[in-house]
Write a protein that holds these residues in place. Structure first.
Motif, PDB file in Angstrom:
ATOM      1  N   THR A 414       0.662  -1.245   0.172  1.00 48.79           N
ATOM      2  CA  THR A 414       0.003  -0.012   0.027  1.00 48.79           C
ATOM      3  C   THR A 414       0.820   1.348  -0.040  1.00 48.79           C
ATOM      4  N   ASP A 415       2.136   1.016   0.658  1.00 50.52           N
ATOM      5  CA  ASP A 415       2.960   2.330   0.526  1.00 50.52           C
ATOM      6  C   ASP A 415       3.238   3.094  -0.684  1.00 50.52           C
ATOM      7  N   TYR A 416       3.024   2.291  -1.858  1.00 49.81           N
ATOM      8  CA  TYR A 416       3.458   2.520  -3.310  1.00 49.81           C
ATOM      9  C   TYR A 416       2.265   2.881  -4.079  1.00 49.81           C
ATOM     10  N   THR A 417       0.818   2.930  -3.565  1.00 51.69           N
ATOM     11  CA  THR A 417       0.097   2.994  -4.063  1.00 51.69           C
ATOM     12  C   THR A 417       0.012   4.327  -5.075  1.00 51.69           C
ATOM     13  N   GLY A 418       0.417   5.439  -4.326  1.00 43.61           N
ATOM     14  CA  GLY A 418       0.097   6.789  -5.034  1.00 43.61           C
ATOM     15  C   GLY A 418       0.929   6.789  -6.528  1.00 43.61           C
ATOM     16  N   VAL A 419       2.145   6.364  -6.108  1.00 47.92           N
ATOM     17  CA  VAL A 419       3.206   6.551  -7.385  1.00 47.92           C
ATOM     18  C   VAL A 419       2.806   5.602  -8.452  1.00 47.92           C
ATOM     19  N   ILE A 420       2.477   4.284  -8.150  1.00 50.71           N
ATOM     20  CA  ILE A 420       1.867   3.412  -9.147  1.00 50.71           C
ATOM     21  C   ILE A 420       0.678   4.042  -9.984  1.00 50.71           C
ATOM     22  N   MET A 421      -0.459   4.714  -9.204  1.00 50.71           N
ATOM     23  CA  MET A 421      -1.461   5.385  -9.806  1.00 50.71           C
ATOM     24  C   MET A 421      -1.163   6.390 -10.786  1.00 50.71           C
ATOM     25  N   LYS A 422      -0.117   7.014 -10.281  1.00 55.62           N
ATOM     26  CA  LYS A 422       0.266   8.244 -11.210  1.00 55.62           C
ATOM     27  C   LYS A 422       1.005   7.713 -12.540  1.00 55.62           C
ATOM     28  N   LEU A 423       1.676   6.690 -12.363  1.00 52.98           N
ATOM     29  CA  LEU A 423       2.315   5.925 -13.404  1.00 52.98           C
ATOM     30  C   LEU A 423       1.415   5.347 -14.321  1.00 52.98           C
ATOM     31  N   CYS A 424       0.472   4.714 -14.013  1.00 54.57           N
ATOM     32  CA  CYS A 424      -0.773   4.377 -14.935  1.00 54.57           C
ATOM     33  C   CYS A 424      -1.628   5.705 -15.422  1.00 54.57           C
ATOM     34  N   ASP A 425      -1.679   6.478 -14.842  1.00 54.50           N
ATOM     35  CA  ASP A 425      -2.251   7.621 -15.178  1.00 54.50           C
ATOM     36  C   ASP A 425      -1.675   8.431 -16.273  1.00 54.50           C
ATOM     37  N   ASP A 426      -0.409   8.380 -16.171  1.00 55.09           N
ATOM     38  CA  ASP A 426       0.522   9.046 -17.328  1.00 55.09           C
ATOM     39  C   ASP A 426       0.477   8.232 -18.418  1.00 55.09           C
ATOM     40  N   LYS A 427       0.141   6.651 -18.257  1.00 54.17           N
ATOM     41  CA  LYS A 427       0.195   5.883 -19.635  1.00 54.17           C
ATOM     42  C   LYS A 427      -1.331   5.563 -19.923  1.00 54.17           C
ATOM     43  N   ARG A 428      -2.018   6.833 -19.732  1.00 56.94           N
ATOM     44  CA  ARG A 428      -3.533   6.634 -20.425  1.00 56.94           C
ATOM     45  C   ARG A 428      -4.328   5.590 -19.613  1.00 56.94           C
ATOM     46  N   GLY A 429      -4.200   5.023 -18.533  1.00 60.80           N
ATOM     47  CA  GLY A 429      -4.963   4.070 -17.831  1.00 60.80           C
ATOM     48  C   GLY A 429      -6.137   4.419 -16.991  1.00 60.80           C
ATOM     49  N   LEU A 430      -7.322   3.850 -17.193  1.00 61.35           N
ATOM     50  CA  LEU A 430      -8.296   4.199 -16.356  1.00 61.35           C
ATOM     51  C   LEU A 430      -8.417   2.826 -15.263  1.00 61.35           C
ATOM     52  N   LEU A 431      -8.688   3.468 -13.931  1.00 58.42           N
ATOM     53  CA  LEU A 431      -8.844   2.572 -12.840  1.00 58.42           C
ATOM     54  C   LEU A 431      -9.997   2.141 -12.868  1.00 58.42           C
ATOM     55  N   GLN A 432     -10.178   0.709 -12.714  1.00 63.60           N
ATOM     56  CA  GLN A 432     -11.577   0.196 -12.710  1.00 63.60           C
ATOM     57  C   GLN A 432     -11.885  -0.418 -11.334  1.00 63.60           C
ATOM     58  N   GLY A 433     -10.761  -0.378 -10.637  1.00 65.78           N
ATOM     59  CA  GLY A 433     -11.253  -0.665  -9.233  1.00 65.78           C
ATOM     60  C   GLY A 433     -10.201  -1.200  -8.135  1.00 65.78           C
ATOM     61  N   MET A 434     -10.153  -0.972  -6.835  1.00 64.44           N
ATOM     62  CA  MET A 434      -9.134  -1.484  -6.052  1.00 64.44           C
ATOM     63  C   MET A 434      -9.593  -2.477  -5.099  1.00 64.44           C
ATOM     64  N   GLU A 435      -8.977  -3.403  -4.744  1.00 62.62           N
ATOM     65  CA  GLU A 435      -9.152  -4.452  -3.665  1.00 62.62           C
ATOM     66  C   GLU A 435      -8.044  -4.685  -2.805  1.00 62.62           C
ATOM     67  N   TYR A 436      -8.384  -4.601  -1.470  1.00 63.54           N
ATOM     68  CA  TYR A 436      -7.245  -4.807  -0.419  1.00 63.54           C
ATOM     69  C   TYR A 436      -7.037  -6.275  -0.075  1.00 63.54           C
ATOM     70  N   ILE A 437      -5.887  -6.917  -0.596  1.00 66.55           N
ATOM     71  CA  ILE A 437      -5.620  -8.120  -0.232  1.00 66.55           C
ATOM     72  C   ILE A 437      -5.641  -8.505   1.146  1.00 66.55           C
ATOM     73  N   ASP A 438      -4.894  -7.663   1.950  1.00 72.97           N
ATOM     74  CA  ASP A 438      -4.590  -7.287   3.299  1.00 72.97           C
ATOM     75  C   ASP A 438      -4.494  -5.962   3.918  1.00 72.97           C
ATOM     76  N   THR A 439      -4.215  -5.955   4.814  1.00 75.23           N
ATOM     77  CA  THR A 439      -3.841  -4.449   5.339  1.00 75.23           C
ATOM     78  C   THR A 439      -2.486  -3.868   4.965  1.00 75.23           C
ATOM     79  N   THR A 440      -1.597  -4.651   4.251  1.00 70.51           N
ATOM     80  CA  THR A 440      -0.456  -3.937   3.908  1.00 70.51           C
ATOM     81  C   THR A 440      -0.278  -4.199   1.938  1.00 70.51           C
ATOM     82  N   ARG A 441      -1.138  -4.934   1.485  1.00 67.87           N
ATOM     83  CA  ARG A 441      -1.141  -5.169   0.033  1.00 67.87           C
ATOM     84  C   ARG A 441      -2.739  -4.795  -0.696  1.00 67.87           C
ATOM     85  N   VAL A 442      -2.394  -4.188  -1.880  1.00 71.07           N
ATOM     86  CA  VAL A 442      -3.745  -3.700  -2.569  1.00 71.07           C
ATOM     87  C   VAL A 442      -3.400  -4.480  -4.000  1.00 71.07           C
ATOM     88  N   MET A 443      -4.601  -4.733  -4.477  1.00 70.70           N
ATOM     89  CA  MET A 443      -4.639  -4.944  -5.963  1.00 70.70           C
ATOM     90  C   MET A 443      -5.386  -3.832  -6.731  1.00 70.70           C
TER      91      MET A 443
END
Length: 600
Positions: A414-443
């Motif tokens: 989860t610590d890297y969620t922000g920078v990865i979302m920015k990377l995907c936005d820069d690459k014209r990606g559209l967020l379809q959803g977020m799922e937390y696998i546990d308290t420390t990891r997100v999909m």
């Protein structure tokens, strides 16, 4: 052989979670290979597989295991390739199985490809045995990872098996669970013969060899068989099972896994997912799930030395014998000469092919910018598919351009969620959803243009997540967008190898970036070299490689300024004439620099 005592299974895992090491321990424990002949990743034949820790070409193998219940079981491990590019091959291998071991690293937890393979296994209705590997590592987190697995599969944490493939701890328990929990093969007695082709290889002496899981009936030497989808017919010269080498046998019966040799000269005649049946009493319906394998990434391959063209052709022909998904056709480029337009399943497939061309055949190549297949709707109502920017019709004839879009899954702390979302936005990606696998990891689930993840997306993802994020993708249709062809002109001449199809909003920045890069890479001439980026006839960026200059006024020690002006004008005229006849040699590193978008 009694089908009740056969177990067909696969091991599914993310890269580097210990799949090949567990397979090694199974081979040792069942006595399939002696400790003297044992080596790491014994089922991985290529040096590249051992170096990268991934399975490129699957190797099935049969083991005999004396279980605690006193019965001897025949266990077929149908190994699967280890990367997202080979998802279709993985799906066909799983279709040949009755169960799967889901292996998860106790230190790393669930990764993107773990999820992808689990979904494939569930689609094929397989019995899944959850396994936590590397349990003896200091960084292992068995409780955290156990909850991740139980949430994914809906099982209890205490049902998850634990092992250490490196030390051998827990391996016998895995074999006992395979015997008890994976069902024996199911088959119908209809009087027809059906075998699922889940892989194939080429042997220099025996021709193309089909790997088959028998679903109904039996195949034996001398039978005349046919492939239902392709319609090809052959006489069987040998059938057998898999050890470390091929072991001939009398026949292959329902439930068994083996190989069929039929004097097939070309691997392209064996299609993964096809159904093998008998010519005299053919099955009327093929086994479900077959589809044509289609390349997703296209790139031009050109020899560095233009005299190596025939050598490159021979190398590609030989590579295709063991890789039926590799497609290539001849093409030419004004800048690079003669080469081949080559289709790949994905970026890793492209990288592996280039590496094998260099290592196994000694061919040094230049690779053009990877492209995807675009669908062009023309104003006259017709539509065409193109695989390279040079085939794009004039802008005035185009109604719309549709590009392939990928469904992308990223698993990250989860610590890297922000920078990865920015990377995907820069690459014209559209967020379809977020799922937390546990308290420390997100999909993160994105829809993103395939072209945007072609060149440097994976490296950028690893860089911005300190190596912790993992990704998995699959093709998810086509989208119409505002796309244009970006051309690079050197002294007014278009260099087709540098052309690319990009989004109009990104064209200026990319054009500016490429012209600046090329300015540093193209050597200086005796005349100025103009480097331009253009969309159609409109120039959007320009840089100039300054010429070498001789100080022609050095001999003037005085006199009127008109003397100096006359000498400078004379030099200017000479450079103008030189520019008209001069050629600009573009070095190989300039073409390689186009692939490196790390600064963008």
């Amino acid at each position: 052989m009694q089908a009740d005592h056969i177990r067909n299974f696969s091991i599914i895992a993310h890269i580097d979670h210990g799949k090949s090491t567990i397979a090694d321990r199974f081979l040792e424990l069942t006595g399939t290979i002696s400790s003297r002949d044992m080596e790491a990743q014994v089922l991985d034949d290529m040096d590249l597989e051992k170096e990268r820790g991934i399975t490129i070409k699957a190797h099935p193998i049969q083991m005999k295991y004396l279980a605690d219940d006193g019965n001897t079981y025949t266990i077929n491990l149908i190994d699967t390739p280890g990367h997202v590019d080979f998802t279709y091959e993985v799906s066909r291998s799983l279709a040949a199985c009755d169960g799967a071991l889901l292996v998860v690293d106790a230190a790393q937890g669930i990764e993107a490809q773990t999820l992808s393979n689990v979904y494939l296994a569930i689609e094929n209705d397989l019995a899944i045995i959850p396994v936590m590997n590397k349990i003896d590592l200091p960084a292992a987190q068995p409780e955290v990872v156990g909850h991740q697995i139980s949430d994914l599969l809906g099982c209890f944490p205490e049902e998850i098996l634990t092992c250490s493939a490196k030390s051998g701890m827990g391996i016998k328990e895995l074999l006992e669970h395979i015997v008890k929990e994976i069902p024996a093969p199911k088959y119908e007695i209809t009087g027809q013969t059906k075998g699922l082709v889940f892989d194939s290889v080429f042997d220099s002496y025996r021709g193309a060899i089909a790997y088959v899981r028998m679903m109904e009936g039996e195949l034996k030497r001398g039978d005349k068989m046919k492939f239902i989808k392709s319609g090809e017919e052959y006489e069987i010269t040998e059938v057998g099972t898999f050890g470390l080498k091929r072991i001939p046998c009398e026949k292959l019966s329902a439930g068994e896994v083996g190989y069929v040799i039929s004097n097939i000269k070309d691997l392209a005649n064996i299609r993964i997912g096809d159904t093998m049946t008998l010519q005299k009493n053919p099955a009327t319906e093929a086994i479900e799930g077959y589809k044509e394998i289609k390349p997703m990434v296209f790139s031009g391959l050109y020899p560095v030395d233009k005299g190596d063209y025939e050598m490159l052709r021979d190398a590609l022909d030989k590579l295709r014998l063991n890789d039926s998904s590799l497609e290539f056709i001849p093409e030419s480029s004004e800048a690079l000469g003669f080469g081949f337009r080559t289709g790949f399943l994905g970026l890793l497939h492209m990288e592996i092919t280039q590496e094998r061309l260099s290592r196994e055949f000694g061919v040094e190549i230049i690779t053009t910018v990877p492209n995807v297949k675009y669908i062009i709707q023309k104003k006259d109502g017709s539509s065409i598919e193109i695989e390279r920017p040079g085939d794009l019709p004039p802008l005035g004839d185009i109604e719309s351009i549709a590009e392939p879009v990928a469904k992308l899954q990223i698993v990250t702390p989860t610590d890297y969620t922000g920078v990865i979302m920015k990377l995907c936005d820069d690459k014209r990606g559209l967020l379809q959803g977020m799922e937390y696998i546990d308290t420390t990891r997100v999909m993160l689930n994105y829809r993103i243009p395939m072209a945007e993840i072609m060149v440097d997306f994976f490296d950028s993802l690893k860089s911005c997540s300190s190596g912790y994020a993992s990704m998995d993708y699959e093709l998810d249709g086509y989208n119409i967008d505002n796309l244009v062809r970006l051309d690079i002109l050197i002294n007014g001449e278009m260099v087709d190898a540098f052309s690319s199809i990009v989004h109009r909003d990104k064209a200026y920045n990319m054009g500016n970036e490429l012209t600046v890069k090329l300015k540093d890479l193209i050597p200086r001439q005796m005349f100025a070299v103009a480097i331009q980026a253009a969309i159609g006839i409109k120039v959007i960026a320009r840089t100039t490689v300054k010429p070498y200059r001789k100080d022609v006024t050095a001999k003037c020690y005085g006199g009127d300024i008109s003397r100096k002006r006359k000498l400078l004008d004379k030099q200017k005229e000479g450079k103008k004439r030189m520019k008209q006849v001069g050629n600009v040699e573009i070095p190989q590193k300039a073409f390689l620099a186009i692939l490196d978008r790390s600064d963008s």
